[in-house]
Structure formats: C-alpha cells, structure tokens
Design a protein around this motif. Structure first.
Motif, PDB file in Angstrom:
ATOM      1  N   SER A 133       0.826  -1.214   0.000  1.00  0.00           N
ATOM      2  CA  SER A 133       0.000   0.000   0.000  1.00  0.00           C
ATOM      3  C   SER A 133       0.854   1.256   0.000  1.00  0.00           C
ATOM      4  CB  SER A 133      -0.908   0.010   1.233  1.00  0.00           C
ATOM      5  OG  SER A 133      -0.136   0.022   2.423  1.00  0.00           O
ATOM      6  N   THR A 134       2.174   1.108  -0.123  1.00  0.00           N
ATOM      7  CA  THR A 134       3.074   2.253  -0.034  1.00  0.00           C
ATOM      8  C   THR A 134       3.863   2.439  -1.323  1.00  0.00           C
ATOM      9  OG1 THR A 134       4.977   1.015   0.827  1.00  0.00           O
ATOM     10  CG2 THR A 134       3.356   1.791   2.431  1.00  0.00           C
ATOM     11  N   VAL A 135       4.571   3.546  -1.382  1.00  0.00           N
ATOM     12  CA  VAL A 135       5.501   3.803  -2.469  1.00  0.00           C
ATOM     13  C   VAL A 135       6.752   4.425  -1.858  1.00  0.00           C
ATOM     14  CG1 VAL A 135       4.600   6.109  -2.975  1.00  0.00           C
ATOM     15  CG2 VAL A 135       5.764   4.816  -4.761  1.00  0.00           C
ATOM     16  N   THR A 136       7.899   4.009  -2.367  1.00  0.00           N
ATOM     17  CA  THR A 136       9.177   4.583  -1.938  1.00  0.00           C
ATOM     18  C   THR A 136       9.745   5.402  -3.079  1.00  0.00           C
ATOM     19  OG1 THR A 136       9.678   2.764  -0.421  1.00  0.00           O
ATOM     20  CG2 THR A 136      11.540   4.074  -1.205  1.00  0.00           C
ATOM     21  N   THR A 137      10.006   6.661  -2.818  1.00  0.00           N
ATOM     22  CA  THR A 137      10.669   7.523  -3.795  1.00  0.00           C
ATOM     23  C   THR A 137      12.078   7.787  -3.287  1.00  0.00           C
ATOM     24  OG1 THR A 137       9.762   9.487  -2.705  1.00  0.00           O
ATOM     25  CG2 THR A 137       8.547   8.611  -4.578  1.00  0.00           C
ATOM     26  N   SER A 138      13.060   7.542  -4.135  1.00  0.00           N
ATOM     27  CA  SER A 138      14.438   7.777  -3.715  1.00  0.00           C
ATOM     28  C   SER A 138      15.215   8.416  -4.852  1.00  0.00           C
ATOM     29  CB  SER A 138      15.105   6.462  -3.287  1.00  0.00           C
ATOM     30  OG  SER A 138      15.049   5.497  -4.317  1.00  0.00           O
ATOM     31  N   LEU A 139      15.972   9.436  -4.522  1.00  0.00           N
ATOM     32  CA  LEU A 139      16.792  10.131  -5.505  1.00  0.00           C
ATOM     33  C   LEU A 139      18.251   9.910  -5.134  1.00  0.00           C
ATOM     34  CD1 LEU A 139      16.264  11.780  -8.031  1.00  0.00           C
ATOM     35  CD2 LEU A 139      16.491  13.848  -6.679  1.00  0.00           C
ATOM     36  N   TRP A 140      19.000   9.310  -6.059  1.00  0.00           N
ATOM     37  CA  TRP A 140      20.392   8.920  -5.836  1.00  0.00           C
ATOM     38  C   TRP A 140      21.291   9.820  -6.676  1.00  0.00           C
ATOM     39  CZ3 TRP A 140      21.488   4.204  -3.049  1.00  0.00           C
ATOM     40  CH2 TRP A 140      20.345   3.515  -2.625  1.00  0.00           C
ATOM     41  N   TYR A 141      22.209  10.490  -6.023  1.00  0.00           N
ATOM     42  CA  TYR A 141      23.177  11.333  -6.715  1.00  0.00           C
ATOM     43  C   TYR A 141      24.545  10.646  -6.696  1.00  0.00           C
ATOM     44  CZ  TYR A 141      19.914  15.285  -6.676  1.00  0.00           C
ATOM     45  OH  TYR A 141      18.843  16.110  -6.874  1.00  0.00           O
ATOM     46  N   GLU A 142      25.237  10.696  -7.820  1.00  0.00           N
ATOM     47  CA  GLU A 142      26.579  10.101  -7.921  1.00  0.00           C
ATOM     48  C   GLU A 142      27.603  11.039  -7.289  1.00  0.00           C
ATOM     49  OE1 GLU A 142      27.349   9.045 -11.958  1.00  0.00           O
ATOM     50  OE2 GLU A 142      25.426   8.040 -12.191  1.00  0.00           O
ATOM     51  N   ILE A 143      27.322  11.408  -6.063  1.00  0.00           N
ATOM     52  CA  ILE A 143      28.152  12.360  -5.335  1.00  0.00           C
ATOM     53  C   ILE A 143      28.366  11.793  -3.940  1.00  0.00           C
ATOM     54  CG2 ILE A 143      28.366  14.723  -4.492  1.00  0.00           C
ATOM     55  CD1 ILE A 143      25.975  15.236  -6.595  1.00  0.00           C
ATOM     56  N   GLY A 144      29.604  11.513  -3.602  1.00  0.00           N
ATOM     57  CA  GLY A 144      29.899  10.945  -2.300  1.00  0.00           C
ATOM     58  C   GLY A 144      31.091  11.614  -1.658  1.00  0.00           C
ATOM     59  N   SER A 145      31.559  11.014  -0.588  1.00  0.00           N
ATOM     60  CA  SER A 145      32.656  11.627   0.157  1.00  0.00           C
ATOM     61  C   SER A 145      33.939  11.696  -0.657  1.00  0.00           C
ATOM     62  CB  SER A 145      32.899  10.851   1.455  1.00  0.00           C
ATOM     63  OG  SER A 145      33.223   9.501   1.193  1.00  0.00           O
ATOM     64  N   LYS A 146      34.057  10.870  -1.699  1.00  0.00           N
ATOM     65  CA  LYS A 146      35.247  10.942  -2.555  1.00  0.00           C
ATOM     66  C   LYS A 146      35.304  12.270  -3.328  1.00  0.00           C
ATOM     67  CE  LYS A 146      33.036   8.431  -6.395  1.00  0.00           C
ATOM     68  NZ  LYS A 146      32.959   7.122  -7.083  1.00  0.00           N
ATOM     69  N   HIS A 147      34.192  13.005  -3.363  1.00  0.00           N
ATOM     70  CA  HIS A 147      34.153  14.287  -4.062  1.00  0.00           C
ATOM     71  C   HIS A 147      34.380  15.480  -3.141  1.00  0.00           C
ATOM     72  CE1 HIS A 147      31.611  11.644  -6.746  1.00  0.00           C
ATOM     73  NE2 HIS A 147      32.555  12.059  -7.552  1.00  0.00           N
ATOM     74  N   ASP A 148      34.647  15.230  -1.868  1.00  0.00           N
ATOM     75  CA  ASP A 148      34.885  16.355  -0.954  1.00  0.00           C
ATOM     76  C   ASP A 148      36.085  17.176  -1.433  1.00  0.00           C
ATOM     77  OD1 ASP A 148      32.812  15.488   0.613  1.00  0.00           O
ATOM     78  OD2 ASP A 148      34.090  14.521   2.115  1.00  0.00           O
ATOM     79  N   PRO A 149      35.958  18.501  -1.469  1.00  0.00           N
ATOM     80  CA  PRO A 149      37.086  19.331  -1.904  1.00  0.00           C
ATOM     81  C   PRO A 149      38.253  19.265  -0.911  1.00  0.00           C
ATOM     82  CG  PRO A 149      34.997  20.533  -1.988  1.00  0.00           C
ATOM     83  CD  PRO A 149      34.754  19.284  -1.215  1.00  0.00           C
TER      84      PRO A 149
END
Length: 954
Positions: free
Chosen positions: A67-83
C-alpha cells in the motif's frame, strides 16, 4: 552476534560496506539468465528504466501487493568528491539538501512525510548520496514534487549552513568520538587503507574541516555537482507505470542539466604498498584493545571482487566462520570481524580481533594463523557452499519489500554504474570456486602488503596512526555564480499537490489454529517472495530471573543453539547457514521469542533443527563458560557508553527490586553468579508447550505454514511443570530521582528521562501513544524540533513507550556535549510539562495518529516485522487480531482522551532524570534545574542495587 563494537556506528553506511547480495537472474527487459551452482536463488528484480533529455535516469519497480511507495533520488556524489580541506562536505550537504526550498520552509519535508504516515531520511557514503521517503501510495505525486523542489529550487543560505554544520558536528561527536571504537572505524582504517585515493579521508569529516568550511563552499559544491545529470530517481511500490511517466515528465523534464558540469569520475589510482608496516593508535575510552590488519582491495566490478566477498564471508560471515571458531569460541577474543568494502574505483580488506589485554597477543597470533591457512590451502566444499547460501539468503531477505529491491538497484548502480549489477553480481558469486578463494587470499591477504594496526586506550594522537604517504591535494571547486535563493512569502509559494486515490490493498489474512497437541498457531501469507519467518513465543522472560541472577532468561534464549544431544554449536551454525537460514533467541522483560527466517524451500529442514534446539538445548559447559566470560567483557565495554549506562541506570531507579528491575542482559556481577544448571532449569520449565504460541508468516500459504508448524512441534509433550510467572512485575511506583553518573573523559553526555506508564493493555494506552508521538515521535516530534532543529544541540532527540504487560515506561533520550547536558535536560522536562499543561488540538492529534499508523504499517510489510508485532501482542496478553486493528483503535482517540492520558503520565516532577557524562562540566548548572542530585562515580555504580551504589564491605 559478533562485531557489535568493532562495527558500532557504521549501520548507516552498511549497504556499501560489502558488495550487495544479488539474485541470479535479471528481471530487466534483456534476460541474461544462466545456470548456477547455488541451490538457493533470489527472485529477480523486475524494473523499467528510461532517461530524460536532461540526463535524469528513472527506474520504476512496481509492486501492487503493497500500500506504499518509496521515492528515492540517488546522486553520484559521495565523500570521494569532498574538496581539499573540506572532508565531510558531501555528508554536510546531504543535511543541507533536506531542509528548505523556495516553496518549502525549513523542515517542511518532515511534516509532508510523517503527517501522512510516511518516513524519510537521507544517507551519504563514498560513491553516492541518496534521499528517500516511504509514504502511502496516494502521496506519490507529493513526494515527486518535493524532489523537484530540492533539485531545482533548493535554498542554500547562511541559516541552513550554520544550523546543519552544528548538527553534523554533534553527529560526529556522538557516532565517532564518544563510542570507544568510533575513531578506529571512521579515521584510522581509511587513513591507512588508501594512499592516493580520496577514500582515505573520513566521510563524516573532522571538526577542524567542518569549522573551516564556509557558506560559499556550500554554494559552490551544490552548483558543481547537483543536477539531473548526476541523479537517478528510483520509485518502488504501488503505482501505475504510465502515471509515473507522466508525473516524472511534469516535475523533472524542464530542470536543466548543470551548466558547467564537473566530472564525477575519480582520476587517482591506488598504488601497491611498498612493504608491511605497523601503527599503534590510542584514544580515550577504549576498554579493550584491538589488533588487526588492513590491506588494499579492489573496485566492486573488478574480476576478483566476487571471490573476495566469498573469502570474507568464510572468514567472518554469520556465526559459523573461521574467526569465530578460532578466536571467539576458544576464548581468545571477545569479538572478531572481517570486512571488504568495495567501491567504484577502489576497495580494501580489514580483519580485527578485540580481546582482553592479557589475551590480545594470543588473539593476534591466532588471527595470523587463520589468515595463513586461507593462503595455504583450499577451503572445503562445505564452507564454499555455506558462504554462497548466506549471500543469496541475505539478498532474499532484502528483496522481500519494494523498498529493499529499490535499494539493491540503487546501491548497485552507484557502486558499479549499472543497476543490472544487482542481479549479475550474484551470478558471478555463484561461479566462485575454492581455487578462486585461495588465489584472492594469497593476493590480497599477503603479510608483505599488510598494515598492522594496534588500537588501545590512551591519549588521542592523530600522528600515531598517520599514513606515511603525504595526503594528496584533491583540488577546489569553482566559486558559485548563481544567485542565492530564499523561501518565498507564504502567499507566493506553490503548494504541494494533494493525495491521489489510494490503491486498495487487503491486509494479510490471519488464520488462527492449533497443532495436534493444542499449541496455538497464527499463520499469514504476507507476500510472495519465497522466504518465511517462524516465531516461537514463551511468556516469562527476565522478570523470572532469580534474585542476583539477572540474565538467566536471556542466556537461556541466546545460547539455546549452543548444543543439543551430541550436536555442537559449530555444527548447528553451519547447518543453518548452509540452508540460508537465520536463527536467534532473545528474552525481554515479559518473555522469550525464538525466531527463524529461512527460504521456504529450506523451511522444513531448518524447522526440524529449531525444534531440536527448543526442546532439548543442553548448554554444554565449554560453550556456556566461554560465552559467559565473553558477555561479561562485552558488558564492561557497554559500561563505557554514556547512553547504555543511562538506560540501564534508569531501569534500576524506576523499578528497584521489582521483577521489571531485572536487566535482561544481566550485569557483570549477576552473570558471574549464573551456572549451566540455571539455564537448563529455565529451558525445562519456561520453554514449555503448555505456554507456547507460534507465529508463522511470509511467502507461503497459511495451509503450508500450519503444516510446517505441525511438523516442528505437533508432537511435543513434556513431563516438566511450568515455571512461576509473577502477576505484577512492575511493583510499586518509586519516588522520582535525579542521578548523575560521573564518567570522566566521556566524549559526550547522555540524558535519559523516564516515567512509569500504563500497561500495554490499559484503556488509555493508545491515547498515550498519540500524546507521546507529539512529544518525541520521530523527526516531527517536539523534542527533535527543540533540541536538534532549533538549537543543534544533538544529532537527535526522541521519546518512546516501552510497552510491557504489567506496566510500561515512557522514556525520552538525547546525547549532547557535556557542556550542554543541563540545557538539553531542561528542554526535555519543559516539553513534558508543556504536554501536561496544554490542550492538544484535534488537527495535531490527527497528524500524529497518521504518523503512528504509517510507522506500524511499514513494519508489517515483512514477515519478520509482522511476526514481531504479533509476538509482542501475545507476550503482553493481548489477542493477535489486535495487529490489524491499530488504525481503528487510534481513530477512536479524541483530544479529550489524549489530553487526559498526557496529564495522567507526563508529569515532569515525577520523572526520573539520569545524566551520564563528565559531571564537572554540567553539574553546577544541572543543580539549577533539579535539586537533590545523586552523584555516583562510574566505578561506584551497581546496577543490581536499587541505590545504584556499590556496597562497601567493612
């Protein structure tokens, strides 16, 4: 279970710690089929994928059984991209991106999910950042609108930046600096696992780097990395595909891709280590030393990755593994663990043992012996098959829900670049041979390529564990150029869309029956995934523990699989794991629950094994003495954690000598008083067919479930009498107390507030649940709002009702800096008083009612969750049918009832307050809030004595 402390604090990152467990067959349009050696299979993940012109990928996973729906947005951005100089920045931005947009004022996202019965969160790891919600299916469009807002109209301003930076610093203190092994996991391992890769830096960051960050850095990070061309939207649950396509076009197609895109690819490579080296790191509050090693590994898609995963499962997966058998079962180590994180560009392996100081050298030698064996000889066919079964079964359990399937796809996509890896990876694992395992053990566990790490108590000194390779420069980002957005005036804001028509989904039908010998059974088909959960329920629990023998019921439950009739613990564990089954026993205040989760194909064999254990556990002396000693050491570790101490001290203060005052896990002193005969007696008289009830659910028909239960226990009779269970385990209410447990050197302080509450079956219990949800239910509760959102004093603050048969507890908790412990305590007591004094309006109660109903419904989606709810009802003397009546019961609670319940329980003057931390930093200020404070040094604390003080013998 092992790894309780070595992996403490990594739960939020666990999906990427090991490669996802995958099914053998791809459910995408292109069928990659194939024959596999593994007997167990997981159903393929069927999905549809398309890409918009702006680069946004969309993955749809339909399931009309939920009876539910899961919406998830995944960005290819992680801690390896920290400046450069900004470690922890992608994690900080995960917090920032959840707060406000042009059309959503601060934290509106919380109410848009919680107030409709949903939940939301976000997480950050090396390869990715994700934002997700699970809501009733009717609110799909609402959630898509929120994701559009956060992608296209995010507000990044000074207020959000400063508030969230404060929250992240509290999270770092709570999850890394306060736990005894937090620094080991988050700082020391990555620092020495990598040389040139950005993976070397702590994903959560450092206080120094967070302090050095600026608002302009946040704007630059957003513009550099966040856009539809770095994102994948995954929607899973009950929806029509054409409707979803139209909504995606409506809300996302017009969002432009990044105007000046920066590549998310990591160009660095990881060189081999020159030769072995060793470090000895120290940190405050490390009760038991650790010895282990770190080696460089591979990316998740490398040809050696499947064999590495099988290798590490043989070494430390499940209960029957080489480290457990060689170190823990022989009493050399309290815990031992091995892990192989694998990411898109790199990975590493780590293996550790935690032991008493007088055994740490022997534990290290035994660990080296096991590693050498893996490099010298082929693993057995049985070990190989068992490891593969564990991996497949793990995938099977995750795929029981649409949300679980969405997350497998998301993790596979982010780590490998291809969602199909969620199925293809399992095919690769099933093809791993013993020769492959030997090859990767020789290659990746080479002692000449090892960094040996010793970790023990002492002053903190980052230089002691510094990698000799200079930290590379990871570059900076272009300055932000887009204008700063702001939240629009209320009259100008676009309003979120309302709900659509809710799909009609029938709840699982419960069938109540009885076995041939009269044992009651509740059966339900909760899904179609071929996995089932069996729960065996016995009343009693820790309230039956004899005086000064706290822990008997829990030991009898958790050690039941230590042996029966010439079958030992290792054989039992190996058999369960070869079947892909999980078995556990646990006792709480009111009873014991044994739980078996197994693929339906192996349920009969696993069930037969469970029946032998429950009927005839013998608790062999060697196993009992070893585990008792291990648990005593484990409890001593627990007593260095402020939160654990506060919770346990409050129980003693609330119940004193009453049966509910017994600590289910025991204390070091009470465990020392227990012998094997105590456990045998408990098993004979409290694990009894006359009191037993069975709950069985999952992807099988009710008829098949009843037949499985009959085969397990239908013939069980025993001449033993039943044990005595007291009628009023709560005893008389005791006077409220204010207790400070002084823990010098504690990284943070824990604040715990507790009040006696009605039994779970009481008339006003449902009304109290709603009132408590107002106080501290999730991130929309008042405690969270006042302590975290408004003041950034803690990573989180919540309250809950610990429901019991003979009287419950209402508790509130938070962790904060020692210097602000008094402030947090004052806020908690103020909010309790506020609920007691004000009238709760119907609109507020309706929102909190929906929040509770939704939380409950999500638990009921899995067979394990369904069983836990029904089993809890049975232990509390309530009918199983109540499991499907929560919404109706909550609907009957009006504002008058909720206000009355709040006033009958939520009295701050009657609350017991426990604060555990470095007392010198908050005691004087706490005395301004509460007088008659009892200050107890940690070394003087006795949890088995109602006074909480050790008795000094003359």
């Amino acid at each position: 279970m092992l790894r309780n402390f070595l992996l403490a604090g990594t739960a939020a990152l666990g999906l990427a710690v090991s490669a996802p467990a995958f099914a053998h067959n791809n459910g995408h349009t292109d069928d990659h089929g194939g024959e596999h050696a593994s007997e167990l299979t997981a159903p393929p993940i069927e999905y549809t994928m398309w890409t918009l012109e702006n680069g946004l990928r969309v993955i749809a996973v339909r399931d009309d059984g939920t009876s539910t729906v899961t919406t998830s947005l995944w960005y290819e951005i992680g801690s390896k991209h920290d400046p450069q100089g900004r470690s922890g920045f992608s994690h900080l931005f995960e917090h920032i991106s959840s707060r406000k947009t042009e059309n959503m004022p601060y934290n509106l996202i919380y109410s848009l999910t919680a107030d409709v019965g949903g939940t939301r969160n976000a997480s950050n790891w090396v390869d990715r950042t994700n934002y997700f919600e699970q809501v009733p299916a009717a609110y799909l469009e609402t959630m898509l609108w929120t994701h559009r807002e956060r992608m296209a109209n995010l507000v990044v301003d000074e207020q959000v930046f400063e508030t969230e930076r404060g929250v992240v610093k509290e999270e770092l203190r709570q999850r890394v600096l306060a736990p005894p092994y937090g620094r080991l996991q988050r700082f020391i391992i990555p620092e020495n696992a990598y040389d040139l890769m950005p993976h070397r830096r702590a994903g959560i960051g450092s206080i120094a780097d967070l302090d050095a960050a600026s608002f302009e850095d946040a704007r630059a990070f957003y513009e550099a990395y966040y856009g539809p061309d770095t994102a994948t939207l995954i929607v899973a649950g009950n929806f029509e595909l054409e409707t979803l396509r139209a909504l995606v076009d409506q809300y996302f197609a017009d969002i432009p891709a990044r105007s000046d895109p920066i590549s998310t690819a990591v160009e660095q490579f990881e060189p081999e280590i020159d030769g072995p080296r060793s470090i000895h790191a120290t940190a405050p509050n490390v009760p038991l030393p650790v010895i282990g090693g770190v080696w460089k590994g591979q990316a998740i898609t490398h040809e050696d990755a499947p064999a590495i995963r099988v290798l590490m499962t043989i070494l430390s997966g499940g209960e029957n593994n080489r480290l457990a058998n060689a170190l823990v079962r022989k009493g050399l180590a309290v815990e031992a663990s091995g892990n192989a994180p694998m990411f898109r560009e790199a990975g590493h392996l780590n293996v550790y043992a935690l032991a008493r100081p007088d055994k740490i050298e022997a534990a290290g030698e035994a660990l080296d012996v096991e590693l050498a064996k893996l490099r010298a000889e082929l693993v057995s066919p049985e070990e190989l098959a068992e490891a593969k079964s564990e991996i497949v079964a793990s995938s099977l359990r995750r795929r029981e829900t649409a949300r679980g399937r969405a997350f497998e796809l998301g993790e596979a996509l982010m780590a490998s670049g291809d969602p199909d890896y969620a199925d293809r990876g399992l095919r690769l694992i099933t093809k791993v041979t013993a020769s492959d395992v030997l090859r990767v053990a020789q290659r990746y566990l080479d002692p000449e390529r090892r960094v040996t790490i010793n970790y023990s108590s002492g002053p903190e000194d980052a230089a002691s564990y510094a990698n000799p390779v200079p930290m590379p420069d990871f570059g900076t980002l272009p300055a932000a150029s887009a204008p700063i957005r702001s939240v629009k005036p209320e009259e100008a804001r676009e309003q979120p869309p309302g709900p659509a028509k809710a799909p009609s989904v029938a709840p699982p039908e419960m069938v109540q029956s009885a076995l041939s010998n009269g044992i009651p059974v509740i059966a339900a088909q909760t899904g179609n995934v071929p996995i089932a959960t069996v729960s065996i329920v016995f009343p009693g629990g820790s309230k039956t523990d004899p005086q000064e023998h706290d822990g008997v019921a829990e030991l009898a439950a958790s050690l039941a699989a230590s042996g029966y009739h010439e079958v030992d613990a290792q054989t039992i564990a190996a058999r369960f794991e070869s079947l892909g089954a999980n078995f556990s026993g646990e006792a709480d205040n009111d009873g014991t629950i044994f739980s078996l989760t197994a693929p339906t194909a192996n349920l009969a064999e696993a069930g037969e094994l469970v029946a032998h254990i429950v009927k005839g556990a013998l608790y062999p002396d060697e196993e009992f003495l070893r585990e008792r000693a291990r648990r005593i050491e484990t409890l001593r570790v627990t007593m260095t954690d402020p939160t654990g101490v506060s919770r346990r001290a409050a129980r003693t203060a609330l119940y004193g000598d009453a049966p509910y005052g017994s600590h289910p896990q025991g204390t070091p002193e009470s465990l020392a008083n227990i012998n094997r005969s105590d456990l045998v007696y408990h098993r004979q008289h409290f694990f009894h067919p006359e009191r037993m009830q069975i709950v069985i659910s999952g992807g099988l028909t009710s008829d098949d479930a009843l037949a499985a239960a009959e085969a397990m226990f239908g013939d069980w009779v025993t001449p033993n009498g039943v044990g005595l269970i007291v009628d009023d385990a709560g005893g008389e209410a005791l006077a409220p107390r204010t207790i400070v447990v002084d823990m010098p050197g504690s990284g943070q302080a824990a604040i715990f507030v507790a009040l006696r509450a009605p039994a779970r079956g009481a008339e006003n219990f449902d009304a109290l649940q709603i009132a408590n949800a107002v106080l501290g239910g999730g991130s929309s509760g008042r405690l969270f709002e006042e302590i975290r959102t408004k003041r950034s004093l803690s990573y989180g603050a919540y309250s809950r009702i610990e429901g019991h048969k003979d009287g419950s507890l209402l508790t509130a908790r938070a962790q904060t800096r020692n210097e602000t412990a008094d402030e947090v305590a004052a806020i908690m007591l103020t909010e309790i008083s506020r609920l007691n004094e004000e009238d709760l309006g119907q609109e507020l109660l309706d929102r909190r009612r929906t929040y509770l109903d939704g939380s409950y419904g999500r638990v009921m989606e899995t067979s394990a969750g369904f069983n836990s709810i029904v089993s809890g009802l049975l232990l509390h003397g309530l009918p199983a049918s109540d499991a499907s009546r929560l919404a109706d019961r909550l609907a009957k609670v009006d504002s008058a009832a909720a206000n009355a319940a709040a006033r009958s329980v939520l009295n701050a003057d009657q609350a017991t307050l426990v604060v555990v931390g470095e007392a010198a930093k908050f005691l004087d200020d706490l005395r301004k809030i509460r007088d008659n404070i009892e200050v107890i040094g940690l070394d003087d604390l006795d949890l088995s004595n109602p006074s909480l003080r050790k008795v000094i013998e003359e």
